[in-house]
Enzyme design. Structure first.
Site, mmCIF file in Angstrom:
data_model
loop_
_atom_site.group_PDB
_atom_site.id
_atom_site.type_symbol
_atom_site.label_atom_id
_atom_site.label_comp_id
_atom_site.label_asym_id
_atom_site.label_seq_id
_atom_site.Cartn_x
_atom_site.Cartn_y
_atom_site.Cartn_z
ATOM 1 N N PRO A 2 0.772 -1.229 0.000
ATOM 2 C CG PRO A 2 0.022 -0.988 2.173
ATOM 3 C CD PRO A 2 0.910 -1.806 1.314
ATOM 4 C CD GLU A 3 3.151 3.799 -3.847
ATOM 5 O OE1 GLU A 3 2.967 4.974 -4.184
ATOM 6 O OE2 GLU A 3 3.779 2.984 -4.544
ATOM 7 C CG HIS A 95 0.040 -15.264 5.775
ATOM 8 N ND1 HIS A 95 1.109 -15.992 6.224
ATOM 9 C CD2 HIS A 95 -0.210 -15.698 4.524
ATOM 10 C CE1 HIS A 95 1.489 -16.830 5.273
ATOM 11 N NE2 HIS A 95 0.705 -16.672 4.237
ATOM 12 N NE ARG A 114 7.940 -9.358 1.235
ATOM 13 C CZ ARG A 114 8.497 -8.650 0.258
ATOM 14 N NH1 ARG A 114 7.766 -8.242 -0.750
ATOM 15 N NH2 ARG A 114 9.762 -8.344 0.299
#
Length: 277
Positions: A2-3, A95, A114
């Site tokens: 995400p930005e 996750h 991650r």
DNA sequence: ACCCGTGTTCGCTG
DNA sequence: TCAGCGAACACGGG
């Protein structure tokens, strides 16, 4: 990954899902996402009611009112983080690193394969004391871009303009995609030294950043990714709404020249060799 | 198998 | 002293 636009979408979803709701129970695995506080710190969220969700750059700031005091939570989505909503009875998605069980039978999952993201409790919601937020410049959408300040900062760095643009101290929320997109809109070669930008070029960059952010948020809405469905990032097979990002070899939308890809500091940059100088 | 990745921090270097 | 760069983090997808 995400930005600013994706984080903004997440902020709106969290507001719609959880404003006014009580977090009956917060739970989390002991991962680096919670460092350095660890899962025990989440106890202060139990029984707290979510009052506001604010976005600053790529950061999400949650404010809750607990039994006796206000408490905050800082969430950064890193590269692969996202917030999902699932009914209590559904199995925990893979996750899922943090879970907020709400009083309406829904669970907010912070999912992050991650584990580059963060989720930290902030006592008293005193976000200004977080070192990670102290260095942030003015948000491009909230406070707006300070063009003279950006010009001044760019004048005294030796970095390429694209790398300077990604510095969160200058223009927070801009990342690898938005930097490429903004410089395409501004007609500026990403490899040029930031120090070579004229004030007029900084104006064009600021316009490019604003336009690209607004366009991207709108594109996600049009793509139907801001509904109850989960936001799908481009690298996960979602549609690519961008003008040049990840379009190497394809024709420039403005002049038809093939888009080129170049690496700057190990990050892919995309640009039109004939529109950008 | 191998390379790539929408982010950030740390440590080394000149 | 410090700006700037590469590596590291950790995992899935092409």
């Amino acid at each position: 990954m995400p930005e600013l636009p994706e984080v903004e979408i997440h902020a709106r979803k969290l507001r719609r899902w959880a404003t006014g709701r009580v977090v009956e129970r917060a739970e989390a695995e002991d991962t680096r996402i919670l460092r350095p506080l660890g899962p025990a710190a989440l106890r202060v969220l139990d029984g707290a009611r979510l009052s506001t969700v604010r976005r600053l750059g790529k950061n999400l700031l949650l404010s809750l009112s607990g039994k006796n005091e206000v408490v905050g939570a800082w969430s950064h989505l890193g590269m692969t983080g996202k917030w999902l909503r699932r009914p209590e009875e559904e199995p925990t998605p893979p996750h899922s690193r943090v879970r907020l069980h709400l009083d309406d039978g829904q669970v907010l999952h912070y999912r992050d394969p991650r584990m580059f993201g963060r989720f930290l409790v902030v006592p008293g919601a005193r976000f200004d004391e977080l070192p990670e937020l102290r260095t942030l410049g003015p948000d491009p959408l909230e406070q707006g871009i300070d063009v003279p300040r950006l010009h001044d900062a760019f004048r005294r760095t030796r970095r390429a303009v694209k790398l300077a643009l990604m510095d969160q101290a200058f223009c927070p929320g801009v990342g690898n995609i938005q930097a490429s997109e903004a410089l395409f809109r501004a007609g500026i070669d990403p490899r040029r030294p930031a120090s070579s930008m004229s004030l007029a070029e900084i104006e064009r960059i600021a316009d490019g950043v604003r336009a690209s952010i607004v366009y991207t948020i709108d594109a996600f809405h049009r793509l139907g990714q801001d509904g109850e469905e989960d936001l799908e990032y481009v690298d996960e097979g979602g549609a690519n709404p961008f003008q040049v990002y990840d379009h190497a070899g394809e024709p420039c939308p403005r002049c038809g020249t093939p888009i080129e890809r170049v690496a700057l500091s190990q990050r892919s940059s995309y640009y039109c060799p004939s529109c950008q100088h």
